[in-house]
Design a protein around this motif. Structure first.
Motif, PDB file in Angstrom:
ATOM      1  N   ARG A   3      29.169   8.362 -35.297  1.00 26.66           N
ATOM      2  CA  ARG A   3      29.089   9.665 -35.505  1.00 26.66           C
ATOM      3  C   ARG A   3      28.064  10.108 -36.692  1.00 26.66           C
ATOM      4  O   ARG A   3      28.183   9.533 -37.839  1.00 26.66           O
ATOM      5  N   LEU A   4      27.271  11.209 -36.567  1.00 28.01           N
ATOM      6  CA  LEU A   4      26.377  11.522 -37.362  1.00 28.01           C
ATOM      7  C   LEU A   4      26.330  12.921 -37.884  1.00 28.01           C
ATOM      8  O   LEU A   4      26.396  13.845 -36.866  1.00 28.01           O
ATOM      9  N   VAL A   5      26.698  13.407 -39.150  1.00 25.52           N
ATOM     10  CA  VAL A   5      26.420  14.623 -39.570  1.00 25.52           C
ATOM     11  C   VAL A   5      25.442  14.778 -40.506  1.00 25.52           C
ATOM     12  O   VAL A   5      25.037  14.211 -41.391  1.00 25.52           O
ATOM     13  N   HIS A   6      24.309  16.024 -39.977  1.00 24.24           N
ATOM     14  CA  HIS A   6      23.040  15.785 -40.705  1.00 24.24           C
ATOM     15  C   HIS A   6      23.088  17.368 -41.251  1.00 24.24           C
ATOM     16  O   HIS A   6      23.248  18.453 -40.774  1.00 24.24           O
ATOM     17  N   THR A   7      23.131  17.248 -42.834  1.00 19.88           N
ATOM     18  CA  THR A   7      22.904  18.573 -43.352  1.00 19.88           C
ATOM     19  C   THR A   7      21.839  19.018 -44.173  1.00 19.88           C
ATOM     20  O   THR A   7      20.964  18.079 -44.336  1.00 19.88           O
ATOM     21  N   GLY A   8      21.693  20.095 -44.568  1.00 19.95           N
ATOM     22  CA  GLY A   8      20.290  20.662 -44.888  1.00 19.95           C
ATOM     23  C   GLY A   8      20.314  22.201 -45.368  1.00 19.95           C
ATOM     24  O   GLY A   8      21.208  22.912 -44.564  1.00 19.95           O
ATOM     25  N   ARG A   9      19.025  22.732 -45.550  1.00 20.93           N
ATOM     26  CA  ARG A   9      18.895  24.303 -45.776  1.00 20.93           C
ATOM     27  C   ARG A   9      18.876  24.871 -44.534  1.00 20.93           C
ATOM     28  O   ARG A   9      19.531  25.714 -44.276  1.00 20.93           O
ATOM     29  N   THR A  10      18.069  24.344 -43.774  1.00 22.87           N
ATOM     30  CA  THR A  10      17.750  24.939 -42.447  1.00 22.87           C
ATOM     31  C   THR A  10      17.271  23.976 -41.214  1.00 22.87           C
ATOM     32  O   THR A  10      17.057  22.733 -41.683  1.00 22.87           O
ATOM     33  N   ALA A  11      17.426  24.282 -40.253  1.00 18.39           N
ATOM     34  CA  ALA A  11      17.018  23.248 -39.068  1.00 18.39           C
ATOM     35  C   ALA A  11      15.790  22.677 -39.171  1.00 18.39           C
ATOM     36  O   ALA A  11      15.710  21.668 -39.104  1.00 18.39           O
ATOM     37  N   GLY A  12      14.701  23.595 -39.500  1.00 15.41           N
ATOM     38  CA  GLY A  12      13.385  23.061 -39.743  1.00 15.41           C
ATOM     39  C   GLY A  12      13.257  22.330 -40.775  1.00 15.41           C
ATOM     40  O   GLY A  12      12.184  21.781 -40.638  1.00 15.41           O
ATOM     41  N   SER A  13      13.828  22.173 -41.694  1.00 15.70           N
ATOM     42  CA  SER A  13      13.961  21.204 -42.772  1.00 15.70           C
ATOM     43  C   SER A  13      14.489  20.021 -42.594  1.00 15.70           C
ATOM     44  O   SER A  13      14.146  19.176 -43.287  1.00 15.70           O
ATOM     45  N   LEU A  14      15.083  19.603 -41.633  1.00 15.30           N
ATOM     46  CA  LEU A  14      15.439  18.374 -41.293  1.00 15.30           C
ATOM     47  C   LEU A  14      14.744  17.858 -40.293  1.00 15.30           C
ATOM     48  O   LEU A  14      14.638  17.686 -39.137  1.00 15.30           O
ATOM     49  N   PRO A  15      14.273  16.443 -40.820  1.00 15.90           N
ATOM     50  CA  PRO A  15      13.391  15.352 -39.973  1.00 15.90           C
ATOM     51  C   PRO A  15      14.138  14.698 -38.901  1.00 15.90           C
ATOM     52  O   PRO A  15      15.490  14.632 -39.014  1.00 15.90           O
ATOM     53  N   TYR A  16      13.547  14.206 -37.527  1.00 15.72           N
ATOM     54  CA  TYR A  16      14.167  13.569 -36.638  1.00 15.72           C
ATOM     55  C   TYR A  16      15.405  14.125 -35.921  1.00 15.72           C
ATOM     56  O   TYR A  16      16.081  13.137 -35.359  1.00 15.72           O
ATOM     57  N   GLY A  17      15.274  15.320 -35.825  1.00 12.61           N
ATOM     58  CA  GLY A  17      16.501  15.815 -35.180  1.00 12.61           C
ATOM     59  C   GLY A  17      16.422  15.691 -33.635  1.00 12.61           C
ATOM     60  O   GLY A  17      17.688  15.292 -32.986  1.00 12.61           O
ATOM     61  N   ASP A  18      15.361  15.743 -33.111  1.00  9.82           N
ATOM     62  CA  ASP A  18      15.101  15.482 -31.589  1.00  9.82           C
ATOM     63  C   ASP A  18      15.473  13.993 -31.355  1.00  9.82           C
ATOM     64  O   ASP A  18      16.013  13.886 -30.192  1.00  9.82           O
TER      65      ASP A  18
ATOM     66  N   LEU B   6      17.354  11.981 -32.865  1.00  8.16           N
ATOM     67  CA  LEU B   6      18.519  11.565 -33.004  1.00  8.16           C
ATOM     68  C   LEU B   6      19.568  12.165 -31.759  1.00  8.16           C
ATOM     69  O   LEU B   6      20.524  11.445 -31.328  1.00  8.16           O
ATOM     70  N   ARG B   7      19.230  13.385 -31.546  1.00 10.18           N
ATOM     71  CA  ARG B   7      20.088  14.008 -30.519  1.00 10.18           C
ATOM     72  C   ARG B   7      19.574  13.221 -28.905  1.00 10.18           C
ATOM     73  O   ARG B   7      20.626  13.267 -28.107  1.00 10.18           O
ATOM     74  N   ALA B   8      18.687  12.618 -28.826  1.00 11.11           N
ATOM     75  CA  ALA B   8      18.255  11.846 -27.695  1.00 11.11           C
ATOM     76  C   ALA B   8      18.988  10.760 -27.571  1.00 11.11           C
ATOM     77  O   ALA B   8      19.245  10.277 -26.394  1.00 11.11           O
ATOM     78  N   LEU B   9      19.517  10.088 -28.599  1.00 14.40           N
ATOM     79  CA  LEU B   9      20.555   9.010 -28.657  1.00 14.40           C
ATOM     80  C   LEU B   9      21.762   9.303 -27.796  1.00 14.40           C
ATOM     81  O   LEU B   9      22.101   8.607 -27.200  1.00 14.40           O
ATOM     82  N   ASP B  10      22.559  10.593 -28.402  1.00 15.01           N
ATOM     83  CA  ASP B  10      23.561  10.899 -27.980  1.00 15.01           C
ATOM     84  C   ASP B  10      24.149  12.008 -28.681  1.00 15.01           C
ATOM     85  O   ASP B  10      24.387  12.030 -29.859  1.00 15.01           O
ATOM     86  N   PRO B  11      23.598  13.413 -27.705  1.00 13.85           N
ATOM     87  CA  PRO B  11      23.819  14.514 -28.444  1.00 13.85           C
ATOM     88  C   PRO B  11      25.505  14.942 -28.913  1.00 13.85           C
ATOM     89  O   PRO B  11      25.525  15.783 -29.724  1.00 13.85           O
ATOM     90  N   ASP B  12      26.255  14.310 -28.177  1.00 13.79           N
ATOM     91  CA  ASP B  12      27.602  14.208 -28.737  1.00 13.79           C
ATOM     92  C   ASP B  12      28.143  13.958 -29.749  1.00 13.79           C
ATOM     93  O   ASP B  12      29.267  14.273 -30.388  1.00 13.79           O
ATOM     94  N   ARG B  13      27.395  13.016 -30.324  1.00 13.87           N
ATOM     95  CA  ARG B  13      27.618  12.123 -31.712  1.00 13.87           C
ATOM     96  C   ARG B  13      27.029  12.833 -32.779  1.00 13.87           C
ATOM     97  O   ARG B  13      27.114  12.262 -33.777  1.00 13.87           O
ATOM     98  N   VAL B  14      25.947  13.666 -32.572  1.00 13.69           N
ATOM     99  CA  VAL B  14      25.271  14.285 -33.512  1.00 13.69           C
ATOM    100  C   VAL B  14      25.546  15.686 -33.837  1.00 13.69           C
ATOM    101  O   VAL B  14      25.898  16.585 -32.946  1.00 13.69           O
ATOM    102  N   GLU B  15      25.700  16.020 -35.266  1.00 15.02           N
ATOM    103  CA  GLU B  15      26.154  17.401 -35.378  1.00 15.02           C
ATOM    104  C   GLU B  15      24.952  17.543 -36.720  1.00 15.02           C
ATOM    105  O   GLU B  15      25.158  17.074 -37.627  1.00 15.02           O
ATOM    106  N   VAL B  16      24.719  19.020 -36.465  1.00 17.76           N
ATOM    107  CA  VAL B  16      23.758  19.356 -37.584  1.00 17.76           C
ATOM    108  C   VAL B  16      24.335  20.595 -38.107  1.00 17.76           C
ATOM    109  O   VAL B  16      24.836  21.845 -37.421  1.00 17.76           O
TER     110      VAL B  16
END
Length: 361
Positions: A185-200, A202-212
């Motif tokens: 499981r992955l939790v990616h934290t940050g100020r805003t969604a636009g400030s977080l790299p590689y979101g697409d 990571l979600r392409a691997l398994d969206p059910d295991r990735v939380e922003v």
């Protein structure tokens, strides 16, 4: 991942069997000496030579988030690059001469390129601004071969916690965990969604295991709440700001997780220091080093050109010469012989209360 295989060394090479390594060293040292007193080196083991750095070219550059650029580095002649494992980092010398460490975030199977991502830090030491403003396609950079102090062990269950640009060393680990069938499981934290790299990606691997989780929507996350997402007995891999790592460390014992692996970007807070004094040269100025500040930060106030990189005592960029005083060496790089000769890393090393260190800088 084959967990029976010994983990690689810092350069990503297979680690030899330690028993036979020591047995060989014993034989090399003592067997020849039976007939030739004083001989200490076997003729079949030549003197080790320094590993030369690489000169790589920026093949492509792209923006992957707000204030984050990705660089793809290749050998100008098209040769394959030395191998690496998830968690490895590069020491990159920028055109100005500044040396900085960046985590590899590409695919270890791609032997034709190294990929790094760099966030612009407005109040930093200038390295990130130089990458953004002065490093372009075609720029050549001197790079030390990958080293790994944050290796992925491939435990059966893993929780990844990334703070902002801290996703870079974790991204190859997530790919490896997904490929190997690890419960991750992955939790990616940050100020805003636009400030977080590689979101697409990571979600392409398994969206059910990735939380922003972003501050503008959910507020600053609580470490105990983050760790509650870990499967029972899981290993936790975390990379982010020092405050995030400290909070996770404090909350670990009460969580379902079993072990913690971490890498910080930036200096660790000084929590057990004593105030001491540093003098720059025999007749130079004396500076007070408070209990909660690093020797490096204090010296750079009057010597702003003093180079540095990792701020954590393993790269050696900030090395200075100690001419007097008794230091408390806290680095993970210098040998006993180097310390005895006067080498000191001011980013982490300190002294006892009331002590005065004299440095050549």
């Amino acid at each position: 991942m084959d967990l029976t295989t010994p983990p690689p060394d810092l350069y990503g090479r297979p680690r030899p069997d330690r028993f036979f390594q020591r047995l060989t060293a014993f034989g090399d040292r003592y067997s020849p000496a039976l007939g030739r007193p004083g001989l200490r080196r076997s003729p079949r083991r030549p003197q080790a030579r320094p590993i030369p750095p690489l000169v790589l070219a920026v093949a492509s550059r792209r923006t992957v988030a707000e204030d984050v650029v990705e660089l793809r580095l290749v050998d100008p002649a098209g040769d394959v690059l030395p191998p690496w494992q998830p968690g490895a980092r590069l020491r990159v010398t920028l055109p100005s001469g500044r040396a900085r460490h960046y985590s590899l975030c590409g695919d270890p199977a791609d032997r034709r390129a190294y990929t790094v991502a760099v966030r612009r830090i407005a109040d930093g030491g200038g390295g990130s601004a130089e990458v953004h403003d002065a490093v372009h396609e075609g720029t050549r950079l001197t790079v030390r071969r990958p080293r790994n102090g944050f290796a992925f062990c491939g435990e059966p269950a893993v929780l990844f916690l990334a703070g902002g640009i801290g996703i870079t060393p974790l991204l190859p680990m997530v790919r490896e965990a997904h490929r190997s069938g690890v419960d991750w499981r992955l939790v990616h934290t940050g100020r805003t969604a636009g400030s977080l790299p590689y979101g697409d990606e990571l979600r392409a691997l398994d969206p059910d295991r990735v939380e922003v989780l972003t501050d503008d929507r959910t507020g600053t996350p609580d470490a105990a709440d983050l760790l509650a997402r870990a499967p029972r007995g899981a290993a936790v891999y975390v990379c982010g700001p020092a405050s995030m790592l400290a909070a996770v460390q404090r909350a670990l014992d009460a969580s379902p997780a079993r072990s913690l692996h971490f890498e910080r970007f930036g200096a660790a807070p000084v929590t057990d220091g004593e105030p001491f004094t540093v003098r720059l040269g025999t007749g130079g100025p004396e500076l007070a080093v408070p209990a909660d500040r690093s020797l490096l930060d204090v010296v750079r106030e009057v010597r702003p050109d003093l180079p540095y990189s990792c701020h954590q005592g393993f790269c050696g960029t900030c090395e200075v010469r100690l001419t007097a005083g008794t230091p408390d060496h806290r680095d993970r790089r210098l040998t006993d012989a180097q310390r005895a000769a006067g080498a000191l890393l001011p980013c982490v090393s300190r002294a006892a209360a009331g002590e005065t260190l004299v440095l050549e800088v």
